[in-house]
Write a protein that holds these residues in place. Structure first.
Motif, PDB file in Angstrom:
ATOM      1  N   ARG A   4       0.832  -1.207   0.000  1.00  0.00           N
ATOM      2  CA  ARG A   4       0.000   0.000   0.000  1.00  0.00           C
ATOM      3  C   ARG A   4       0.868   1.259   0.000  1.00  0.00           C
ATOM      4  O   ARG A   4       0.570   2.238  -0.690  1.00  0.00           O
ATOM      5  CB  ARG A   4      -0.934  -0.025   1.209  1.00  0.00           C
ATOM      6  CG  ARG A   4      -1.951   1.070   1.193  1.00  0.00           C
ATOM      7  CD  ARG A   4      -3.022   0.774   2.214  1.00  0.00           C
ATOM      8  NE  ARG A   4      -3.876   1.908   2.404  1.00  0.00           N
ATOM      9  CZ  ARG A   4      -5.191   1.821   2.519  1.00  0.00           C
ATOM     10  NH1 ARG A   4      -5.773   0.655   2.439  1.00  0.00           N
ATOM     11  NH2 ARG A   4      -5.909   2.890   2.719  1.00  0.00           N
ATOM     12  N   ALA A   5       1.954   1.241   0.753  1.00  0.00           N
ATOM     13  CA  ALA A   5       2.872   2.388   0.766  1.00  0.00           C
ATOM     14  C   ALA A   5       3.526   2.558  -0.605  1.00  0.00           C
ATOM     15  O   ALA A   5       3.765   3.686  -1.051  1.00  0.00           O
ATOM     16  CB  ALA A   5       3.939   2.192   1.847  1.00  0.00           C
ATOM     17  N   ILE A   6       3.800   1.449  -1.276  1.00  0.00           N
ATOM     18  CA  ILE A   6       4.404   1.524  -2.616  1.00  0.00           C
ATOM     19  C   ILE A   6       3.411   2.145  -3.599  1.00  0.00           C
ATOM     20  O   ILE A   6       3.785   2.974  -4.430  1.00  0.00           O
ATOM     21  CB  ILE A   6       4.875   0.123  -3.065  1.00  0.00           C
ATOM     22  CG1 ILE A   6       6.072  -0.321  -2.200  1.00  0.00           C
ATOM     23  CG2 ILE A   6       5.251   0.115  -4.549  1.00  0.00           C
ATOM     24  CD1 ILE A   6       6.503  -1.767  -2.408  1.00  0.00           C
ATOM     25  N   VAL A   7       2.146   1.777  -3.479  1.00  0.00           N
ATOM     26  CA  VAL A   7       1.117   2.396  -4.333  1.00  0.00           C
ATOM     27  C   VAL A   7       1.128   3.906  -4.144  1.00  0.00           C
ATOM     28  O   VAL A   7       1.193   4.674  -5.107  1.00  0.00           O
ATOM     29  CB  VAL A   7      -0.291   1.838  -4.007  1.00  0.00           C
ATOM     30  CG1 VAL A   7      -1.371   2.654  -4.713  1.00  0.00           C
ATOM     31  CG2 VAL A   7      -0.386   0.368  -4.376  1.00  0.00           C
ATOM     32  N   GLU A   8       1.112   4.340  -2.891  1.00  0.00           N
ATOM     33  CA  GLU A   8       1.067   5.777  -2.607  1.00  0.00           C
ATOM     34  C   GLU A   8       2.290   6.480  -3.192  1.00  0.00           C
ATOM     35  O   GLU A   8       2.181   7.547  -3.806  1.00  0.00           O
ATOM     36  CB  GLU A   8       0.975   6.021  -1.102  1.00  0.00           C
ATOM     37  CG  GLU A   8       0.939   7.506  -0.795  1.00  0.00           C
ATOM     38  CD  GLU A   8       0.661   7.835   0.667  1.00  0.00           C
ATOM     39  OE1 GLU A   8       0.457   6.914   1.467  1.00  0.00           O
ATOM     40  OE2 GLU A   8       0.660   9.042   0.983  1.00  0.00           O
ATOM     41  N   ALA A   9       3.457   5.857  -3.013  1.00  0.00           N
ATOM     42  CA  ALA A   9       4.702   6.478  -3.493  1.00  0.00           C
ATOM     43  C   ALA A   9       4.652   6.675  -5.011  1.00  0.00           C
ATOM     44  O   ALA A   9       4.981   7.750  -5.519  1.00  0.00           O
ATOM     45  CB  ALA A   9       5.883   5.608  -3.105  1.00  0.00           C
ATOM     46  N   PHE A  10       4.230   5.648  -5.725  1.00  0.00           N
ATOM     47  CA  PHE A  10       4.195   5.748  -7.188  1.00  0.00           C
ATOM     48  C   PHE A  10       3.118   6.727  -7.662  1.00  0.00           C
ATOM     49  O   PHE A  10       3.320   7.455  -8.638  1.00  0.00           O
ATOM     50  CB  PHE A  10       4.020   4.370  -7.830  1.00  0.00           C
ATOM     51  CG  PHE A  10       5.309   3.598  -7.936  1.00  0.00           C
ATOM     52  CD1 PHE A  10       6.163   3.779  -9.022  1.00  0.00           C
ATOM     53  CD2 PHE A  10       5.694   2.706  -6.957  1.00  0.00           C
ATOM     54  CE1 PHE A  10       7.363   3.094  -9.125  1.00  0.00           C
ATOM     55  CE2 PHE A  10       6.893   2.006  -7.045  1.00  0.00           C
ATOM     56  CZ  PHE A  10       7.733   2.195  -8.131  1.00  0.00           C
ATOM     57  N   LEU A  11       1.975   6.743  -6.966  1.00  0.00           N
ATOM     58  CA  LEU A  11       0.940   7.720  -7.335  1.00  0.00           C
ATOM     59  C   LEU A  11       1.466   9.142  -7.185  1.00  0.00           C
ATOM     60  O   LEU A  11       1.265   9.992  -8.047  1.00  0.00           O
ATOM     61  CB  LEU A  11      -0.308   7.535  -6.464  1.00  0.00           C
ATOM     62  CG  LEU A  11      -1.176   6.319  -6.758  1.00  0.00           C
ATOM     63  CD1 LEU A  11      -2.268   6.190  -5.697  1.00  0.00           C
ATOM     64  CD2 LEU A  11      -1.793   6.420  -8.152  1.00  0.00           C
ATOM     65  N   ARG A  12       2.168   9.393  -6.076  1.00  0.00           N
ATOM     66  CA  ARG A  12       2.679  10.748  -5.831  1.00  0.00           C
ATOM     67  C   ARG A  12       3.773  11.124  -6.813  1.00  0.00           C
ATOM     68  O   ARG A  12       4.087  12.301  -6.966  1.00  0.00           O
ATOM     69  CB  ARG A  12       3.159  10.879  -4.382  1.00  0.00           C
ATOM     70  CG  ARG A  12       2.009  10.833  -3.384  1.00  0.00           C
ATOM     71  CD  ARG A  12       2.436  11.300  -2.016  1.00  0.00           C
ATOM     72  NE  ARG A  12       1.353  11.132  -1.049  1.00  0.00           N
ATOM     73  CZ  ARG A  12       0.327  11.986  -0.905  1.00  0.00           C
ATOM     74  NH1 ARG A  12       0.256  13.056  -1.677  1.00  0.00           N
ATOM     75  NH2 ARG A  12      -0.621  11.757  -0.017  1.00  0.00           N
ATOM     76  N   ARG A  13       4.359  10.136  -7.477  1.00  0.00           N
ATOM     77  CA  ARG A  13       5.348  10.424  -8.515  1.00  0.00           C
ATOM     78  C   ARG A  13       4.719  10.421  -9.915  1.00  0.00           C
ATOM     79  O   ARG A  13       5.411  10.360 -10.912  1.00  0.00           O
ATOM     80  CB  ARG A  13       6.492   9.427  -8.443  1.00  0.00           C
ATOM     81  CG  ARG A  13       7.413   9.623  -7.249  1.00  0.00           C
ATOM     82  CD  ARG A  13       8.208  10.917  -7.345  1.00  0.00           C
ATOM     83  NE  ARG A  13       9.079  11.091  -6.191  1.00  0.00           N
ATOM     84  CZ  ARG A  13      10.362  10.698  -6.136  1.00  0.00           C
ATOM     85  NH1 ARG A  13      10.910  10.106  -7.161  1.00  0.00           N
ATOM     86  NH2 ARG A  13      11.070  10.901  -5.055  1.00  0.00           N
ATOM     87  N   GLY A  14       3.384  10.397  -9.967  1.00  0.00           N
ATOM     88  CA  GLY A  14       2.715  10.634 -11.240  1.00  0.00           C
ATOM     89  C   GLY A  14       2.383   9.402 -12.060  1.00  0.00           C
ATOM     90  O   GLY A  14       1.980   9.516 -13.222  1.00  0.00           O
ATOM     91  N   ALA A  15       2.524   8.214 -11.483  1.00  0.00           N
ATOM     92  CA  ALA A  15       2.265   6.986 -12.245  1.00  0.00           C
ATOM     93  C   ALA A  15       0.781   6.597 -12.214  1.00  0.00           C
ATOM     94  O   ALA A  15       0.034   7.010 -11.328  1.00  0.00           O
ATOM     95  CB  ALA A  15       3.095   5.844 -11.672  1.00  0.00           C
ATOM     96  N   THR A  16       0.399   5.787 -13.198  1.00  0.00           N
ATOM     97  CA  THR A  16      -0.866   5.058 -13.118  1.00  0.00           C
ATOM     98  C   THR A  16      -0.537   3.740 -12.422  1.00  0.00           C
ATOM     99  O   THR A  16       0.408   3.047 -12.818  1.00  0.00           O
ATOM    100  CB  THR A  16      -1.409   4.767 -14.529  1.00  0.00           C
ATOM    101  OG1 THR A  16      -1.693   6.016 -15.161  1.00  0.00           O
ATOM    102  CG2 THR A  16      -2.666   3.911 -14.480  1.00  0.00           C
TER     103      THR A  16
END
Ligand code: NAD
Length: 263
Positions: free
Chosen positions: A27-39
């Motif tokens: 879940r933390a990895i999802v958040e990190a990638f979302l905040r870096r602009g990924a889908t």
């Protein structure tokens, strides 16, 4: 804080699959990638938990999340879910973080090989090891075709050295991930695909919360940094490994462990 991942859009335009994404490190990895602009494809086994995780991140401006409810050990179901996700997001995932893993009866000392149910052995191998094989088997053809791809696997410090608190099935799968990572880095490197792994130490997640407090206290006492790790600290390493800042790093299994069981 909220700005932790907001400083750069290093992963804008990326399509990232995260397995075991509803809780803990995933879940933390999802958040990190979302905040870096990924889908981000949020993959987990429970439909409710997947929906909950996707909803929780709706406010993040930079990226967008889509849910996939599937068991990583079921190749046919996984392949169907990935095809569906590709149609929904406009392309195949170019990045995968294989994080789904299980550690039944975590206290290894109470769970010796002669007490282990073969079905449980098989389940741990199916999820922790074959689950990685399944996503990579399904996604590597499109990555090869595109000439780029980023794969992060999940080992453990307990896959690098003996740990008395895990059972043999868990340790065996986490060691296997290290070999799988090297081998696939060699196979896929010529196609511009980098393959690395994370070896977390003791990280404060639901998996670890289910363990007797004295076991966690003993692990903290053995950790030079003197504390449990946070899921976001593992996510930071996944971001780095899949960024252009790690452009010549492949086949490596990186400890994120505060020095626990360092080798
Ligand atoms: P967790 O149990 O808190 O979360 C794991 C997630 O994976 C859950 O949401 C679960 O539903 C999902 N999952 C389980 N089986 C699945 C399957 N078959 N298909 C799809 N999803 C599935 O665990 P965590 O502590 O966040 O651990 C994440 C990864 O990190 C695991 O691979 C674990 O072995 C590894 N790890 C954790 C620690 C730690 O201290 N927490 C240490 C070393 C390695």
């Amino acid at each position: 804080d909220d700005l932790r991942y907001a400083t750069r859009d290093s992963h804008a335009g990326r399509r990232v699959l995260v397995t075991g994404a509803a809780r803990g490190i995933g879940r933390a990895i999802v958040e990190a990638f979302l905040r870096r602009g990924a889908t981000v494809g949020v993959l987990d086994v429970s439909e409710d938990e997947v929906a909950g995780a996707v909803a929780a991140f709706e406010g993040i401006r930079q990226g967008s999340a889509i849910g996939l409810t599937v068991d990583v050990s079921d190749y046919a179901a996984l392949a169907t879910a990935l095809k569906d996700a590709a149609a929904r997001t406009g392309g195949a995932f170019d990045t995968v973080v294989n994080n789904a893993g299980i550690s039944p009866k975590h206290a290894g000392a109470a769970h010796r090989v002669w007490e282990m149910d073969p079905a449980e052995w098989g389940r741990v191998v199916d999820v922790n090891l074959t689950g990685h094989f399944n996503t990579i088997r399904a996604l590597s053809p499109a990555m090869r075709e595109a000439g780029r791809g980023w794969i992060v696997n999940t080992s453990s410090v307990a896959g690098k050295t003996y740990s008395p608190i895990v059972a043999c099935h868990y340790a065996a799968t986490k060691s296997a991930i290290i070999g799988l990572t090297k081998h696939l880095a060699a196979e896929l490197g010529p196609f511009g695909i980098r393959v690395n792994a994370l070896a977390p130490g003791r990280i404060e997640t639901p998996m670890v919360a289910g363990v007797a407090p004295e076991i966690n206290a003993a692990q903290v006492a053995m950790t030079p940094m003197g504390r449990l790790g946070q899921p976001a600290e593992v996510a930071d390493a996944a971001l780095w490994l899949t960024s252009s800042e790690a452009s010549f790093v492949t086949g490596q299994t990186i400890d994120v462990a505060g020095g626990l069981y360092m080798t």
